[in-house]
Structures are given as C-alpha cells and as structure tokens.
Design an enzyme around this catalytic site. Structure first.
Site, short mmCIF file in Angstrom:
data_model
loop_
_atom_site.label_atom_id
_atom_site.label_comp_id
_atom_site.label_asym_id
_atom_site.label_seq_id
_atom_site.Cartn_x
_atom_site.Cartn_y
_atom_site.Cartn_z
N GLY A 126 2.09 2.80 -2.92
CA GLY A 126 2.09 3.54 -4.18
C GLY A 126 1.45 4.92 -4.07
O GLY A 126 0.62 5.19 -3.19
N GLN A 173 8.23 1.79 3.21
CA GLN A 173 9.05 1.78 2.01
C GLN A 173 9.32 3.23 1.64
O GLN A 173 8.49 3.89 1.01
CB GLN A 173 8.34 1.05 0.87
CG GLN A 173 9.20 0.85 -0.37
CD GLN A 173 8.42 0.22 -1.53
OE1 GLN A 173 7.21 0.34 -1.59
NE2 GLN A 173 9.14 -0.42 -2.44
N GLY A 224 -3.11 -3.28 -2.07
CA GLY A 224 -4.08 -2.52 -1.30
C GLY A 224 -5.15 -1.83 -2.10
O GLY A 224 -5.99 -1.13 -1.53
N GLY A 259 0.27 -9.44 -17.85
CA GLY A 259 1.29 -10.48 -17.93
C GLY A 259 0.63 -11.82 -18.14
O GLY A 259 -0.40 -12.12 -17.53
N ARG A 291 -2.41 8.70 -11.02
CA ARG A 291 -3.51 8.80 -11.99
C ARG A 291 -4.85 9.13 -11.34
O ARG A 291 -5.81 9.49 -12.03
CB ARG A 291 -3.60 7.51 -12.81
CG ARG A 291 -2.56 7.42 -13.92
CD ARG A 291 -2.73 6.15 -14.73
NE ARG A 291 -2.15 4.99 -14.05
CZ ARG A 291 -2.27 3.74 -14.49
NH1 ARG A 291 -2.96 3.49 -15.60
NH2 ARG A 291 -1.70 2.75 -13.83
N THR A 351 7.93 -3.97 -6.56
CA THR A 351 7.17 -4.86 -5.69
C THR A 351 8.07 -5.76 -4.85
O THR A 351 7.79 -6.01 -3.67
CB THR A 351 6.21 -5.71 -6.52
OG1 THR A 351 6.93 -6.32 -7.61
CG2 THR A 351 5.09 -4.86 -7.10
N ALA A 382 0.83 -1.21 0.00
CA ALA A 382 0.00 0.00 0.00
C ALA A 382 0.86 1.26 0.00
O ALA A 382 0.50 2.27 0.60
CB ALA A 382 -0.92 0.00 1.22
#
Length: 484
Positions: A12, A76, A105, A143, A16, A82, A10
């Site tokens: 990030g 972090q 998250g 992916g 956007r 990741t 969680a």
C-alpha cells in the site's frame, strides 16, 4: 503445527501519512512497521514468509530483505485489492499447501504468540478459514463478524450492515488463516463487482460458507494487537501503546523504572535485572545495560553498552561503551567510538569521540577528547582540548598511564605523552613528552598598560577602563588607600 506460510501485505501507498517515506518504513520502538510484523511472524514459527510489495518497492524491498533475507518478495504492480495481492503471492510460487496466514505490514502491535494461537486453533478444527477477530465496545467503521450455530456465516462491512448488525461488537481484523488448498481454489473465484472494482479477500469467507466448508473466528484477548497505522496520529498512538508494553515487561523482569510515562525503550534494547532507569530517559536501538547500573535522569543512549554498576546521568551517547563502575555526566556527549574503562569518569560538559579512556582514568570537566587514547589512572584537567583535526586530516593523541594534565591544556595531534608525565596549566603540547617529564609552555605574565584605550577607543570597554583610571580604582582584590 503443519507447514506455515505467512503472506505479509506491504504494497500500500499510505497516502494519509503524507510522507516521502513509505508507510511500511515508518518507525516506532526502533523498528519499522513492517519490521515489527516480520518479527512477529518469525516468532509464530513461519516456515516461509512472502512479502507483497508495490508502492515505492525500491525502498521497501531491500528493507525487508535486510531484516529477513529468506523472505520471498512478490510484486503487486497495481494495487487492486487484498485478494489480488494474495493471488500475486501465490503466483510467485511461494505457497504450496499447509496453512497460509495472511497478515498486514502496518500492524506493529501484533504478537507472535497470538499468531501461533490462531494457527493452532485453525489447524485443530480443520477449517477452510479462521478469522482473527476482536471484541470492541464501539465497533463503528469495522467489518462485523456474523455468526450462526455452525460458526462464522459471513462478514458485513459498516456501510452494508443493518441496524441489528451494527450492534455486533465482534469485528474483523483482516488477518485470516487459510487452508492452503482452499485458498488456491478460491482466489480465482473472487470477483471485483464492487464500487472500487477491487478484489477483496473477505469474499473468500462467503465463498467458503457457500461451499459448506467450516469457517470460524479466533477472538483476540487484546484487539489493539491488530490495529494498523494509517496516519501520523495513529502511528504515535500505537507507539505509546507499544512502549507501555515494553516498559511493563522490563519492570516485571526486575528493572526499576521510576517514571514509565517519560521512559522510552526500543524493542531491541536489553536490560539486566536490578537496572534502574530514572525519568526522561530514552534507550534506543541495540542498547545494552548490565545489572545494578543507573541511567538517567534525562539520558538518550543509542546502540550503547553500559557496564555493571555504572552511573550515567544527563548524557547523550551513541555507539559508545561505558565500563563497569564508570561514571558519566551530567551534560556529557559520547559520540561513536567512545570507550570508557572500568571505574573511569567522563564528567560535566565533556564531549568524547572515537577515543578510549582506560580503567580509572578521568576527564572530569569542560573538555573535548577526539581520536585519543588515555591510559589507566590518568587525570585530564578542566578545559582541556585534544586538537585532532588539521583542517584536512584527523590525527591521534596518546596519553600514557597515570599522567596528570593541568587545566586548559591543548594537545595538538599527533602527539604522545609518556607514562607518569605531567603538563602545566594552559600548556600547548605540540611535541612528545617523555615519561615522567613536566611539559610547560606558558611564559611569565606581562601586562601591557593602556592597551584598551589604544586599541578599543570608543567602546564600552575603553570607557570603563578610562573611568577606573581617572578615579584611581584599585586592582580587584587589593585594598584601597582607605582600607575599604
């Protein structure tokens, strides 16, 4: 199931979203994105939850702690991918063997039962890693899962895939269950030799295969569970899916929803069987509705309790209680602290705040009730105002049992009206009224002739009065001299 540690990524920024609010704290169905994920991992039976925070951690960290106080927080400071985030979680000392499940998250549709099934499959097979995958008809941008006879042989990203690989419809959700010992071993071996110089957790899959360890994928029945929200449009789309899921669940549990398309129900709402929800209704927060109650149309109830057999229509309510068999609406506003007793009534165009209206009492029309108690069986006349604010402080009004209030009354707090009392129409009640007394304050009507011509000269009002007087127009309701 062995000891399960869940790592929730969680950290990030969610650029956007174009918002001052962190992406993880954006809400659908009454919970934040990360709140939905924390609920799912708790349902999955996690013995330990580690939340990795970073961007706007001063907002995200206390929010997570409020929802799940026992969660371990790992920070972090730089978002380097990741695998780097998972390494931060492991270095926080919160991972000690067993199964480690890595989730994200921003996936609010994730179900606890799906995570339980993934972990059970992973542990039963004794794998190093099990990927949560899904089948989609148009996998562009995802992916792809590569398979061989032994299981999963790798993950290839869209930009690196061959034409043959792009035709694969099994995709990687990004959620992976790991053997804890393998994860601790593989994280230091993951490099950042890529365009973004980031450490990718998916590289652990290739390393496991190279080590000859068992890797496979567990296919979700509904791959939308793993979808994330990266912008406001995706947030709204996931909100609609989640609401459809919630509404459908309640209908299957015995609730009548007349128009699911216009009904919105938050995740923490509780509904009893045989509740009826009419079109245009929003049930928000911790709202509770008991059996045989009817809510709607066009209601918004937030953190509100509605009792057995009550009827609420075209009403806005927050932190209010509507008793059994009571009636509310239409066009009523129940502000925090409103408590309506059994068989009571709050009628059309009535606003109530921080007040208790006891059993069988009624406030039927066009009134404001603030900071008051209204006793059992009392009837408040139309257009009544409880004047509770003196410009500095709020004051209480107490109306007794079986009081009859005339229309257009103003109760100036603090004031007490005794049991069985009454008030005349248009009365201004400044002093206490004894039990059984009739309180009146209006005098005999007096007409001041010529007032408009004297005080409103030059206005349309004055012109109309002057024309009527010159023409000898009779008073409205009286017959003219000719009988017309």
């Amino acid at each position: 199931m062995s000891e399960l540690t869940v790592i929730v990524l969680a950290a990030g920024g969610g650029t956007r979203m174009k918002s001052k609010t962190p992406k993880m704290l954006h809400q659908i169905a009454g919970r934040s994105l990360v709140g939905h994920v924390l609920a799912a991992v708790s349902e999955a039976g996690a013995s330990r939850v580690v939340a990795v925070v970073g961007h706007q951690r001063e907002l995200v960290e206390p929010h997570i702690a409020e929802i799940l106080p026992e969660a371990v927080i790992a920070v972090q400071t730089e978002q380097l991918g990741t695998a780097h985030a998972v390494r931060v979680a492991v270095e926080a000392g919160a991972v000690s063997g067993g199964t480690v499940l890595v989730t994200y998250g921003d996936t609010p549709l994730l179900r606890g039962e799906s995570l339980r099934a993934l972990v059970a499959d992973h542990e039963a097979a004794g794998r190093a890693a099990t990927i949560l995958s899904g089948i989609v008809p148009e996998p562009f941008g995802y992916g792809r899962i590569l398979r061989d006879d032994a299981g999963v042989s790798g993950i290839v990203e869209e930009k690196d895939a061959t034409d043959e690989q792009r035709a694969i419809t099994e995709i990687n959700s990004g959620i992976i269950a790991f053997d804890g010992a393998f994860l601790a071993d593989v994280l230091p071996r993951i490099g950042n030799d890529n365009a973004k110089k980031e450490f990718y957790l998916t590289d652990a899959i290739a390393l496991a295969v190279a080590d000859g360890l068992s890797v496979d994928a567990f296919v979700l029945d509904d791959v939308t569970e793993a979808e994330g929200a990266n912008d406001r449009a995706q947030l709204a789309a996931l909100g609609k899916i989640l609401n459809d899921r919630i509404v459908t669940r309640w209908m299957k549990d015995g609730v009548t929803v007349m128009d699911p398309a216009t009904t919105w129900i938050d995740a923490d709402v509780e509904l009893a069987p045989d509740v009826t929800i009419l079109p245009g209704t929003q049930l928000i927060g911790a709202t509770r509705i008991d059996e045989d109650a009817v809510v709607g149309p066009d209601c918004t109830l937030k953190d509100t309790e509605v009792g057995h057999g009550a009827r609420v229509m075209r009403t806005q309510a927050e932190l209010a209680v509507v008793g059994p068999g009571a009636n509310v609406g239409p066009f009523s506003y129940l502000r925090p602290g409103t408590v309506l007793g059994e068989e009571g009534k709050i009628g059309g165009f009535v606003e109530v705040k921080n007040s208790r209206i006891d059993a069988g009492a009624k406030v039927p029309h066009l009134s404001y009730v603030g900071d008051a108690t209204i006793g059992e069986g009392t009837n408040i006349g139309a257009g009544t105002i409880f004047a509770n604010y003196d410009g500095v402080n709020k004051h209480k009004t107490r109306i007794g049992r079986h009081v009859k209030s005339g229309s257009g009354v103003t109760f100036v707090a603090p004031v007490v009206v005794g049991d069985g009392a009454a008030t005349g129409g248009e009365a201004l009640i400044r002093d206490d009224v004894p039990p059984g007394a009739l309180a009146v304050s209006a005098g005999q009507q007096r007409n001041i002739e010529g007032w408009t011509l004297a005080r409103r000269a030059g206005t349309a009002q004055a012109a109309a009065a002057e024309e009527a007087l010159e023409a000898g127009v009779p008073i409205l309701g009286e017959p003219s001299a000719t009988g017309e």
